[in-house]
Design a protein around this motif. Sequence first.
Motif, PDB file in Angstrom:
ATOM      1  N   HIS A 102     -27.566  -9.866 -88.675  1.00 50.97           N
ATOM      2  CA  HIS A 102     -28.790  -9.514 -89.640  1.00 50.97           C
ATOM      3  C   HIS A 102     -29.849  -8.507 -89.460  1.00 50.97           C
ATOM      4  O   HIS A 102     -30.281  -7.845 -90.334  1.00 50.97           O
ATOM      5  CB  HIS A 102     -29.314 -10.770 -90.238  1.00 50.97           C
ATOM      6  CG  HIS A 102     -29.881 -11.725 -89.244  1.00 50.97           C
ATOM      7  ND1 HIS A 102     -31.244 -11.285 -88.582  1.00 50.97           N
ATOM      8  CD2 HIS A 102     -29.559 -12.772 -88.557  1.00 50.97           C
ATOM      9  CE1 HIS A 102     -31.361 -12.142 -87.792  1.00 50.97           C
ATOM     10  NE2 HIS A 102     -30.571 -13.140 -87.818  1.00 50.97           N
ATOM     11  N   HIS A 103     -30.210  -8.491 -88.233  1.00 49.77           N
ATOM     12  CA  HIS A 103     -31.020  -7.358 -87.713  1.00 49.77           C
ATOM     13  C   HIS A 103     -32.525  -7.630 -88.449  1.00 49.77           C
ATOM     14  O   HIS A 103     -33.028  -6.583 -88.813  1.00 49.77           O
ATOM     15  CB  HIS A 103     -30.600  -6.136 -87.760  1.00 49.77           C
ATOM     16  CG  HIS A 103     -29.329  -5.578 -86.893  1.00 49.77           C
ATOM     17  ND1 HIS A 103     -29.515  -5.934 -85.657  1.00 49.77           N
ATOM     18  CD2 HIS A 103     -28.170  -5.387 -87.230  1.00 49.77           C
ATOM     19  CE1 HIS A 103     -28.439  -5.467 -85.010  1.00 49.77           C
ATOM     20  NE2 HIS A 103     -27.662  -5.079 -85.916  1.00 49.77           N
ATOM     21  N   LEU A 104     -32.599  -8.890 -88.921  1.00 51.44           N
ATOM     22  CA  LEU A 104     -34.347  -9.156 -89.509  1.00 51.44           C
ATOM     23  C   LEU A 104     -35.092  -9.156 -88.426  1.00 51.44           C
ATOM     24  O   LEU A 104     -35.072  -9.285 -87.279  1.00 51.44           O
ATOM     25  CB  LEU A 104     -34.169 -10.292 -90.274  1.00 51.44           C
ATOM     26  CG  LEU A 104     -33.087 -10.610 -91.237  1.00 51.44           C
ATOM     27  CD1 LEU A 104     -32.969 -12.134 -91.766  1.00 51.44           C
ATOM     28  CD2 LEU A 104     -33.335  -9.594 -92.306  1.00 51.44           C
ATOM     29  N   LEU A 105     -36.241  -8.732 -88.798  1.00 55.82           N
ATOM     30  CA  LEU A 105     -37.623  -8.737 -87.850  1.00 55.82           C
ATOM     31  C   LEU A 105     -38.075 -10.167 -87.882  1.00 55.82           C
ATOM     32  O   LEU A 105     -38.636 -10.728 -88.780  1.00 55.82           O
ATOM     33  CB  LEU A 105     -38.434  -7.851 -88.715  1.00 55.82           C
ATOM     34  CG  LEU A 105     -38.122  -6.319 -88.796  1.00 55.82           C
ATOM     35  CD1 LEU A 105     -39.260  -5.516 -89.505  1.00 55.82           C
ATOM     36  CD2 LEU A 105     -37.810  -5.770 -87.400  1.00 55.82           C
ATOM     37  N   GLY A 106     -38.182 -10.683 -86.623  1.00 58.52           N
ATOM     38  CA  GLY A 106     -38.349 -12.045 -86.604  1.00 58.52           C
ATOM     39  C   GLY A 106     -39.861 -12.424 -86.869  1.00 58.52           C
ATOM     40  O   GLY A 106     -39.961 -13.671 -86.886  1.00 58.52           O
ATOM     41  N   ARG A 148     -39.577 -17.646 -91.720  1.00 59.43           N
ATOM     42  CA  ARG A 148     -39.192 -16.726 -90.896  1.00 59.43           C
ATOM     43  C   ARG A 148     -37.727 -16.609 -90.352  1.00 59.43           C
ATOM     44  O   ARG A 148     -37.214 -17.978 -90.575  1.00 59.43           O
ATOM     45  CB  ARG A 148     -39.895 -16.516 -89.587  1.00 59.43           C
ATOM     46  CG  ARG A 148     -41.475 -15.989 -89.844  1.00 59.43           C
ATOM     47  CD  ARG A 148     -42.318 -16.231 -88.560  1.00 59.43           C
ATOM     48  NE  ARG A 148     -43.504 -15.778 -88.905  1.00 59.43           N
ATOM     49  CZ  ARG A 148     -44.587 -15.514 -87.803  1.00 59.43           C
ATOM     50  NH1 ARG A 148     -44.204 -15.786 -86.686  1.00 59.43           N
ATOM     51  NH2 ARG A 148     -45.781 -15.378 -88.370  1.00 59.43           N
ATOM     52  N   PRO A 149     -37.079 -15.742 -89.870  1.00 58.25           N
ATOM     53  CA  PRO A 149     -35.726 -15.509 -89.747  1.00 58.25           C
ATOM     54  C   PRO A 149     -35.115 -16.841 -89.049  1.00 58.25           C
ATOM     55  O   PRO A 149     -34.143 -17.507 -88.852  1.00 58.25           O
ATOM     56  CB  PRO A 149     -35.310 -14.471 -89.076  1.00 58.25           C
ATOM     57  CG  PRO A 149     -36.274 -13.429 -89.455  1.00 58.25           C
ATOM     58  CD  PRO A 149     -37.649 -14.245 -89.747  1.00 58.25           C
ATOM     59  N   ALA A 150     -35.843 -17.192 -87.682  1.00 55.51           N
ATOM     60  CA  ALA A 150     -35.641 -18.291 -86.900  1.00 55.51           C
ATOM     61  C   ALA A 150     -35.372 -19.692 -87.810  1.00 55.51           C
ATOM     62  O   ALA A 150     -34.882 -20.740 -87.167  1.00 55.51           O
ATOM     63  CB  ALA A 150     -36.545 -18.333 -85.947  1.00 55.51           C
ATOM     64  N   GLN A 157     -29.958 -16.113 -93.549  1.00 53.41           N
ATOM     65  CA  GLN A 157     -30.349 -14.755 -92.921  1.00 53.41           C
ATOM     66  C   GLN A 157     -29.590 -13.594 -93.247  1.00 53.41           C
ATOM     67  O   GLN A 157     -30.173 -12.409 -93.681  1.00 53.41           O
ATOM     68  CB  GLN A 157     -30.231 -14.970 -91.190  1.00 53.41           C
ATOM     69  CG  GLN A 157     -30.941 -15.613 -90.484  1.00 53.41           C
ATOM     70  CD  GLN A 157     -30.774 -16.140 -89.229  1.00 53.41           C
ATOM     71  OE1 GLN A 157     -29.590 -15.890 -88.727  1.00 53.41           O
ATOM     72  NE2 GLN A 157     -31.595 -16.692 -88.468  1.00 53.41           N
ATOM     73  N   GLN A 158     -28.176 -13.855 -93.457  1.00 54.57           N
ATOM     74  CA  GLN A 158     -27.575 -12.652 -94.008  1.00 54.57           C
ATOM     75  C   GLN A 158     -27.612 -12.378 -95.502  1.00 54.57           C
ATOM     76  O   GLN A 158     -27.770 -11.233 -95.890  1.00 54.57           O
ATOM     77  CB  GLN A 158     -26.008 -13.031 -93.763  1.00 54.57           C
ATOM     78  CG  GLN A 158     -25.140 -11.671 -93.833  1.00 54.57           C
ATOM     79  CD  GLN A 158     -25.400 -10.803 -92.647  1.00 54.57           C
ATOM     80  OE1 GLN A 158     -26.576 -10.671 -92.048  1.00 54.57           O
ATOM     81  NE2 GLN A 158     -24.365 -10.254 -92.329  1.00 54.57           N
ATOM     82  N   GLY A 180     -18.708 -11.778 -90.561  1.00 49.07           N
ATOM     83  CA  GLY A 180     -18.150 -11.887 -89.453  1.00 49.07           C
ATOM     84  C   GLY A 180     -18.481 -13.038 -88.546  1.00 49.07           C
ATOM     85  O   GLY A 180     -18.033 -13.624 -87.507  1.00 49.07           O
ATOM     86  N   ASN A 181     -19.883 -13.245 -88.366  1.00 43.85           N
ATOM     87  CA  ASN A 181     -20.607 -14.365 -87.444  1.00 43.85           C
ATOM     88  C   ASN A 181     -20.674 -15.606 -88.245  1.00 43.85           C
ATOM     89  O   ASN A 181     -21.517 -16.607 -87.845  1.00 43.85           O
ATOM     90  CB  ASN A 181     -21.737 -13.830 -87.147  1.00 43.85           C
ATOM     91  CG  ASN A 181     -22.000 -12.687 -86.080  1.00 43.85           C
ATOM     92  OD1 ASN A 181     -20.834 -12.677 -85.129  1.00 43.85           O
ATOM     93  ND2 ASN A 181     -22.989 -11.939 -85.956  1.00 43.85           N
ATOM     94  N   LEU A 182     -19.971 -15.830 -89.489  1.00 43.59           N
ATOM     95  CA  LEU A 182     -20.256 -17.080 -90.210  1.00 43.59           C
ATOM     96  C   LEU A 182     -19.052 -17.978 -90.293  1.00 43.59           C
ATOM     97  O   LEU A 182     -17.761 -17.326 -90.077  1.00 43.59           O
ATOM     98  CB  LEU A 182     -20.736 -16.848 -91.693  1.00 43.59           C
ATOM     99  CG  LEU A 182     -22.043 -15.675 -91.742  1.00 43.59           C
ATOM    100  CD1 LEU A 182     -22.263 -15.361 -93.175  1.00 43.59           C
ATOM    101  CD2 LEU A 182     -23.269 -16.254 -91.156  1.00 43.59           C
ATOM    102  N   ASP A 183     -19.333 -19.243 -90.332  1.00 39.57           N
ATOM    103  CA  ASP A 183     -18.247 -20.009 -90.550  1.00 39.57           C
ATOM    104  C   ASP A 183     -17.429 -19.855 -92.106  1.00 39.57           C
ATOM    105  O   ASP A 183     -18.314 -19.172 -92.599  1.00 39.57           O
ATOM    106  CB  ASP A 183     -18.610 -21.320 -90.515  1.00 39.57           C
ATOM    107  CG  ASP A 183     -19.538 -21.916 -91.748  1.00 39.57           C
ATOM    108  OD1 ASP A 183     -19.103 -22.264 -92.794  1.00 39.57           O
ATOM    109  OD2 ASP A 183     -20.860 -21.760 -91.392  1.00 39.57           O
TER     110      ASP A 183
END
Length: 233
Positions: A102-106, A148-150, A157-158, A180-183
């Motif tokens: 996702h490259h979100l800003l944490g 926040r993303p965490a 997040q996506q 691609g990174n998700l179930d």
Amino acid sequence: MIGMEQAPHPALELQDVVRCYRQAGEALEVLRGADLTLWPGQSVALIAPSGAGKSTLLHLAGLLERPDAGEIWVGESQTAHLGDAQRTAMRRTEIGFVYQFHHLLGEFSALENVMMPQLIRGLSKRVATERARELLVYLGLGERLQHRPAELSGGEQQRVAIARAVANRPRLLLADEPTGNLDPKTADHVFGALTQLVRASGLAALVATHNMELARRMDRRVTLQDGKVVEVE
């Protein structure tokens, strides 16, 4: 409003595009006269084995690389001759990107992450906040605006990343393995949100994916064969 004004011309058009790389002193021709047209409101799956040139095609469509020959139109604009500053400006307003991660800003909330590209573009904080809130609510994240993303799940997040990609109302969305990174269950939910947004907004989407089940739900499927774009039934 979620949407952007429909246009009678393609959102993206590749005309006879050639792209070569130098490898060990030899020319490696990845694209050999590739043609592709995407229309507003259309979702197109790009399915091809590793090494076939999917990333190259996405980079060219996103104006991150230049073709060695041929032309790439984004809306009514020819782009092959544009300078770096013009290409950067066009990416900021006309093209949205979604990646596998996702490259979100944490350090920023979901709302602030979606506001960011609008503020960079020069929109007011009020306008950016309103647009970000509208998109996140539309994508089912109305209760997660200040998280926040965490503090978000992978699927959440996506979805924030998708909202950020379309915040500036681009005409074109480029996605590289966005699930691609998700179930499987989460991937299905994120993919449904993405395609719903494409149809509601009128933008065009080119999505590279290995997930054939998801690809079959898109409007068109294309692959790369011998450096050319080929339609898949």
